[in-house]
Design a protein around this motif. Sequence first.
Motif, PDB file in Angstrom:
ATOM      1  N   GLU A  98       0.824  -1.213   0.000  1.00  0.00           N
ATOM      2  CA  GLU A  98       0.000   0.000   0.000  1.00  0.00           C
ATOM      3  C   GLU A  98       0.851   1.254   0.000  1.00  0.00           C
ATOM      4  OE1 GLU A  98      -2.595  -0.388   3.298  1.00  0.00           O
ATOM      5  OE2 GLU A  98      -3.965  -1.786   2.286  1.00  0.00           O
ATOM      6  N   SER A  99       1.963   1.206   0.746  1.00  0.00           N
ATOM      7  CA  SER A  99       2.851   2.373   0.774  1.00  0.00           C
ATOM      8  C   SER A  99       3.451   2.634  -0.607  1.00  0.00           C
ATOM      9  CB  SER A  99       3.960   2.145   1.801  1.00  0.00           C
ATOM     10  OG  SER A  99       4.882   3.218   1.803  1.00  0.00           O
ATOM     11  N   LEU A 100       3.875   1.573  -1.298  1.00  0.00           N
ATOM     12  CA  LEU A 100       4.440   1.746  -2.632  1.00  0.00           C
ATOM     13  C   LEU A 100       3.385   2.216  -3.633  1.00  0.00           C
ATOM     14  CD1 LEU A 100       6.822  -1.339  -2.896  1.00  0.00           C
ATOM     15  CD2 LEU A 100       7.482   1.054  -3.000  1.00  0.00           C
ATOM     16  N   LEU A 101       2.165   1.703  -3.505  1.00  0.00           N
ATOM     17  CA  LEU A 101       1.086   2.144  -4.374  1.00  0.00           C
ATOM     18  C   LEU A 101       0.821   3.634  -4.207  1.00  0.00           C
ATOM     19  CD1 LEU A 101      -1.533  -0.757  -4.160  1.00  0.00           C
ATOM     20  CD2 LEU A 101      -0.460   0.103  -6.227  1.00  0.00           C
ATOM     21  N   GLU A 102       0.699   4.062  -2.959  1.00  0.00           N
ATOM     22  CA  GLU A 102       0.434   5.483  -2.698  1.00  0.00           C
ATOM     23  C   GLU A 102       1.571   6.352  -3.201  1.00  0.00           C
ATOM     24  OE1 GLU A 102      -0.224   5.670   1.455  1.00  0.00           O
ATOM     25  OE2 GLU A 102      -2.190   4.694   1.385  1.00  0.00           O
ATOM     26  N   PHE A 103       2.805   5.873  -3.029  1.00  0.00           N
ATOM     27  CA  PHE A 103       3.955   6.659  -3.477  1.00  0.00           C
ATOM     28  C   PHE A 103       3.958   6.802  -4.999  1.00  0.00           C
ATOM     29  CE2 PHE A 103       8.280   6.502  -5.226  1.00  0.00           C
ATOM     30  CZ  PHE A 103       8.747   7.715  -4.771  1.00  0.00           C
ATOM     31  N   GLN A 104       3.726   5.706  -5.720  1.00  0.00           N
ATOM     32  CA  GLN A 104       3.753   5.760  -7.178  1.00  0.00           C
ATOM     33  C   GLN A 104       2.631   6.645  -7.723  1.00  0.00           C
ATOM     34  OE1 GLN A 104       4.853   1.772  -9.125  1.00  0.00           O
ATOM     35  NE2 GLN A 104       4.280   1.151  -7.070  1.00  0.00           N
ATOM     36  N   ILE A 105       1.444   6.526  -7.137  1.00  0.00           N
ATOM     37  CA  ILE A 105       0.329   7.365  -7.576  1.00  0.00           C
ATOM     38  C   ILE A 105       0.631   8.833  -7.303  1.00  0.00           C
ATOM     39  CG2 ILE A 105      -2.093   7.929  -7.134  1.00  0.00           C
ATOM     40  CD1 ILE A 105      -2.553   4.942  -6.643  1.00  0.00           C
ATOM     41  N   ASP A 106       1.230   9.098  -6.142  1.00  0.00           N
ATOM     42  CA  ASP A 106       1.585  10.477  -5.803  1.00  0.00           C
ATOM     43  C   ASP A 106       2.605  11.035  -6.782  1.00  0.00           C
ATOM     44  OD1 ASP A 106       1.682  12.778  -3.800  1.00  0.00           O
ATOM     45  OD2 ASP A 106       3.775  12.150  -3.820  1.00  0.00           O
ATOM     46  N   GLN A 107       3.579  10.227  -7.181  1.00  0.00           N
ATOM     47  CA  GLN A 107       4.581  10.689  -8.139  1.00  0.00           C
ATOM     48  C   GLN A 107       3.963  10.979  -9.500  1.00  0.00           C
ATOM     49  OE1 GLN A 107       8.200  11.088  -7.639  1.00  0.00           O
ATOM     50  NE2 GLN A 107       7.291  11.252  -5.626  1.00  0.00           N
ATOM     51  N   ILE A 108       3.052  10.112  -9.943  1.00  0.00           N
ATOM     52  CA  ILE A 108       2.412  10.311 -11.237  1.00  0.00           C
ATOM     53  C   ILE A 108       1.564  11.576 -11.231  1.00  0.00           C
ATOM     54  CG2 ILE A 108       0.703   9.359 -12.829  1.00  0.00           C
ATOM     55  CD1 ILE A 108       1.705   6.585 -12.114  1.00  0.00           C
ATOM     56  N   GLN A 109       0.808  11.777 -10.143  1.00  0.00           N
ATOM     57  CA  GLN A 109      -0.069  12.940 -10.086  1.00  0.00           C
ATOM     58  C   GLN A 109       0.709  14.236  -9.879  1.00  0.00           C
ATOM     59  OE1 GLN A 109      -2.851  11.918  -6.977  1.00  0.00           O
ATOM     60  NE2 GLN A 109      -4.240  10.907  -8.411  1.00  0.00           N
ATOM     61  N   LYS A 110       1.784  14.177  -9.093  1.00  0.00           N
ATOM     62  CA  LYS A 110       2.522  15.395  -8.777  1.00  0.00           C
ATOM     63  C   LYS A 110       3.420  15.835  -9.921  1.00  0.00           C
ATOM     64  CE  LYS A 110       4.135  15.811  -4.619  1.00  0.00           C
ATOM     65  NZ  LYS A 110       4.967  15.621  -3.410  1.00  0.00           N
ATOM     66  N   TYR A 111       4.107  14.886 -10.566  1.00  0.00           N
ATOM     67  CA  TYR A 111       5.101  15.245 -11.574  1.00  0.00           C
ATOM     68  C   TYR A 111       4.672  14.899 -12.996  1.00  0.00           C
ATOM     69  CZ  TYR A 111       8.043  15.642  -7.443  1.00  0.00           C
ATOM     70  OH  TYR A 111       8.539  15.983  -6.220  1.00  0.00           O
ATOM     71  N   ARG A 133       3.919  29.133   2.099  1.00  0.00           N
ATOM     72  CA  ARG A 133       3.498  27.761   2.381  1.00  0.00           C
ATOM     73  C   ARG A 133       4.420  26.717   1.744  1.00  0.00           C
ATOM     74  NH1 ARG A 133      -0.065  28.118   6.584  1.00  0.00           N
ATOM     75  NH2 ARG A 133      -1.411  29.950   6.260  1.00  0.00           N
ATOM     76  N   ASN A 134       5.485  27.167   1.098  1.00  0.00           N
ATOM     77  CA  ASN A 134       6.471  26.260   0.490  1.00  0.00           C
ATOM     78  C   ASN A 134       5.807  25.273  -0.465  1.00  0.00           C
ATOM     79  OD1 ASN A 134       9.083  25.323   0.070  1.00  0.00           O
ATOM     80  ND2 ASN A 134       8.914  23.746   1.643  1.00  0.00           N
ATOM     81  N   MET A 135       4.932  25.768  -1.322  1.00  0.00           N
ATOM     82  CA  MET A 135       4.237  24.920  -2.294  1.00  0.00           C
ATOM     83  C   MET A 135       5.081  24.847  -3.569  1.00  0.00           C
ATOM     84  SD  MET A 135       0.241  25.952  -1.675  1.00  0.00           S
ATOM     85  CE  MET A 135       0.445  27.646  -2.184  1.00  0.00           C
ATOM     86  N   LYS A 136       6.075  23.975  -3.548  1.00  0.00           N
ATOM     87  CA  LYS A 136       7.051  23.909  -4.630  1.00  0.00           C
ATOM     88  C   LYS A 136       6.428  23.497  -5.961  1.00  0.00           C
ATOM     89  CE  LYS A 136      10.922  22.815  -1.557  1.00  0.00           C
ATOM     90  NZ  LYS A 136      11.988  21.833  -1.250  1.00  0.00           N
ATOM     91  N   SER A 137       5.354  22.718  -5.907  1.00  0.00           N
ATOM     92  CA  SER A 137       4.767  22.228  -7.151  1.00  0.00           C
ATOM     93  C   SER A 137       4.145  23.345  -7.983  1.00  0.00           C
ATOM     94  CB  SER A 137       3.702  21.170  -6.843  1.00  0.00           C
ATOM     95  OG  SER A 137       2.674  21.715  -6.039  1.00  0.00           O
ATOM     96  N   VAL A 162      17.044  25.440 -10.510  1.00  0.00           N
ATOM     97  CA  VAL A 162      16.749  25.411  -9.075  1.00  0.00           C
ATOM     98  C   VAL A 162      15.459  24.651  -8.768  1.00  0.00           C
ATOM     99  CG1 VAL A 162      16.361  26.818  -7.015  1.00  0.00           C
ATOM    100  CG2 VAL A 162      17.960  27.607  -8.781  1.00  0.00           C
ATOM    101  N   HIS A 163      14.408  24.963  -9.494  1.00  0.00           N
ATOM    102  CA  HIS A 163      13.081  24.486  -9.090  1.00  0.00           C
ATOM    103  C   HIS A 163      12.565  23.303  -9.897  1.00  0.00           C
ATOM    104  CE1 HIS A 163      12.793  28.048  -6.597  1.00  0.00           C
ATOM    105  NE2 HIS A 163      13.005  28.826  -7.651  1.00  0.00           N
ATOM    106  N   ALA A 164      13.205  22.955 -11.002  1.00  0.00           N
ATOM    107  CA  ALA A 164      12.678  21.891 -11.864  1.00  0.00           C
ATOM    108  C   ALA A 164      12.524  20.544 -11.159  1.00  0.00           C
ATOM    109  CB  ALA A 164      13.563  21.747 -13.105  1.00  0.00           C
ATOM    110  N   PRO A 165      13.479  20.130 -10.281  1.00  0.00           N
ATOM    111  CA  PRO A 165      13.318  18.806  -9.653  1.00  0.00           C
ATOM    112  C   PRO A 165      12.061  18.668  -8.812  1.00  0.00           C
ATOM    113  CG  PRO A 165      15.577  19.570  -9.440  1.00  0.00           C
ATOM    114  CD  PRO A 165      14.793  20.725  -9.964  1.00  0.00           C
ATOM    115  N   SER A 166      11.545  19.759  -8.272  1.00  0.00           N
ATOM    116  CA  SER A 166      10.366  19.674  -7.403  1.00  0.00           C
ATOM    117  C   SER A 166       9.094  20.134  -8.100  1.00  0.00           C
ATOM    118  CB  SER A 166      10.580  20.518  -6.143  1.00  0.00           C
ATOM    119  OG  SER A 166      10.874  21.863  -6.472  1.00  0.00           O
ATOM    120  N   ALA A 167       9.165  20.404  -9.399  1.00  0.00           N
ATOM    121  CA  ALA A 167       8.006  20.900 -10.138  1.00  0.00           C
ATOM    122  C   ALA A 167       7.467  19.819 -11.055  1.00  0.00           C
ATOM    123  CB  ALA A 167       8.380  22.142 -10.952  1.00  0.00           C
ATOM    124  N   CYS A 168       6.276  20.063 -11.571  1.00  0.00           N
ATOM    125  CA  CYS A 168       5.653  19.145 -12.518  1.00  0.00           C
ATOM    126  C   CYS A 168       6.472  19.119 -13.810  1.00  0.00           C
ATOM    127  CB  CYS A 168       4.221  19.586 -12.793  1.00  0.00           C
ATOM    128  SG  CYS A 168       3.344  18.554 -13.994  1.00  0.00           S
TER     129      CYS A 168
END
Length: 819
Positions: free
Chosen positions: A242-255, A443-447, A479-485
């Motif tokens: 479940e942890s890996l599933l949530e992580f992968q989904i989060d990566q797909i949605q965030k980036y 709020r440090n919203m890097k995305s 600077v910001h590309a690694p943490s952005a979409c």
Amino acid sequence: MARYLTPAKIGLLALIELYVEETVPNDAIIPVLSFLTSHILDSDLQSTITTTPSAASRWQRAERSIGLVVSIKDFENLLLPFPAVDRLPGRRLWDRFLEKLWSIDSLDALQTFFSLRPRVLARTREELRRMTELGEELPSGVLLARNSPLGAFVRKAVLEFTRLQFHHSAELWKAFVKYRQPTVSYWRRRNPQCGRLSFDSVLMESQHEWGSFTDGIAVTAYGGMLMDEEDGALPVSTDDIESLLEFQIDQIQKYGARVPAEIKAKFHAMLRDSHVVPSLSHYLNFSDAWRSGDYPSAFDYLHRYFDYTMQNRDRLFYHYALMNLAIVQSDFGCHKEAMATMLETISTARENKDNTCLNFCLNWFYHFGRAHPDLVQDLEANSMIGSGKEALAFLRAKAKETGMLVLRSSALLSEAKLNMANGESIAGAMEHLVRSSHIIVERNMKSLIGSQLSVTTSLWDRLGISYLSTMTSEVFLRVHAPSACFDDELKMVCRLAGTLAGKGKYNEAFAKLEDGIDKNLLRAAKPNQYWHLYRGLVKLRRDLHHNDLDTAETLLAQLLQIGSEELDPDVVFIIDSLHIEALIRRKDFDAAYEKIERLISKFRDDHRDLSLRIRLLLVKAHLFDCMGRPERGFSITMRAASLAWRARLLTLLWQAVGALANILNAMGEFTAAVQLVEAVLPRSMESENAFNTGILYSILADARMGQAGKAAKARQAMTTTTGETTGAAAAAAAASLVNNKKIDLFTKAHEALECAFNHFSAAEDLEKQCETLAKRATLMKVLGNHARAEEYAARYMALKRQSSLGEHYSAWSTDTGTP
């Protein structure tokens, strides 16, 4: 499959015990704590402290989690480089860790191991009081706070072990023996007294009693594991899955990136032995299929997710599935179906009082309406919140009420873009940008930094300050590309490539597109299509400037086949404008005029971006000039200049002023044309567009030659008049003065032509280079410098052969000096 405990977690518990016992040397404390937090808290202390994670390292957490579950090798890589704290010769921290693991030599020892875990925790006040009353020694040394991350992990592990039934405990023990087995050769080499059955103390102590039956009992208890037979089962828990599933989904949605193929294969191997497939796995498969462009599979997996939510009567998540369905339909090009699905999502979210989903859907619907205004006209007419500014103000107010800072910042950015699109106050757009930036930074919203800087670069481009736009893009990428979409990163790279192409640096533009993006991130369908499309646009612009019309038309035919509904409006306009330019270069003026009129009518009806409408007006004025009737574009050019000035679209204003100066040249108002061009030339050079600046220099040269032609006529008239009234000497003096002025104008015209040629050479526009060389050759011939005239003529013929031009460009008339 276990619910929580795995052999890897037993290893983490042993490593925590080493840390508490102060067995870890000082130079290994940070790496050990970083390793523990990366697997317990899903964060890496070292990467957080030292560097910003790169795009390639985003999936390291999944790789670490899978690697730790599959093999004990990660523990070895961590601990082997460090010596043991007792500093005995040849002893490493890895040896102390193996002592902990190999001391668990039976199922009973495993029970004892977990029963002793609470001793690493700080005692409560009640426990300390009881120990004092009983006269027991109080614990000392390093202890873990019960609510600390490590303490909470230890407590949860102990609680989960106490909940295990006996057969589950036995399965955990056998999985632990198999997990530890790769270290057996190293352990026996360090401890020669250990026998063949040292992994289980019960077998070792009873082999004298059982004799030859010992091996049979061992095989019965442990199966083929003792004979190195792989059964394919991995010691993974439901919590890990479940942890890996949530992580992968989060990566797909965030980036917006797909799961790397290696991680995907390892994860499927882990999921293969699971008797119950988590519902999130369907959503993960849907996301991956969607990003890959496999829309049938995406619909299939999403419907499976639908079926699961309805089967479990989980109505609360039904509208989220609808929302995803609408987004997929929109990407697939089914815009009417997407609109209907999103309206149903809004209705369901309002019914469930889910303000978060409701506000997101309204925000999506606003952007959908901006991209497809014809589909939402009836809805906007009947909407109580209106459209445009009213809708954004409503969203911003609702986001503030519900505390949705991401939506609030996004609404502010949309308001800034709407201000610029409508040609309203630049100060108002800047205000919205600053307010959005304040929320993002606070709020440090890097995305959201990518969207913020993208709108900022658009503002600098509209103001004609190209170097600030380029600097902002470079800052984002560094600077910001690694943490952005990834979509934001891709658009920034394409923007820089377009800027380089505007300077004529096509090779650098292609290198930027090739080397500036991680190819693994281009596995997603939409980014891959956008990357290939922009690469094609840069190549098309170069082919047009090289006058390679056959290749350009072949490439245009491919680009025009792409439906406009699948592309961004700005990209569609770039394709249309390049198509018009190709038609003009082919002298197909009728087709170009029809396309321009059609686009103007469409943009007027859809209330599109003002800058696009101004560009069309300028293209129309340019078409009249190519047809030899520049005066017909006077009212159009004046309107374009007025709109550009009102909207502070300075780059377009300089082009409009240049078009107006060209019309004035055609009308014989050369002095006014010179004044206009000289006023805008310095600012145009700041925009760093070589072709536009070259056009202005060419217009300036035409105006100077027009002035020289008028001076020649004035000289002739003055000679005649002065000779009749004052005599030959005065007439000669007046003629000499006028002649000097004419030569000075010729010199200035030549300097302007030289600058124009340099800019056209930078832009690699062969047609304009030929035109400029023809003018320079004519000018040298007028001045009597036949050697230079022949040199320019030879260069003209070389370029003409290179560009395969089939017609002779008109030069100046030597008697009037006008083009």
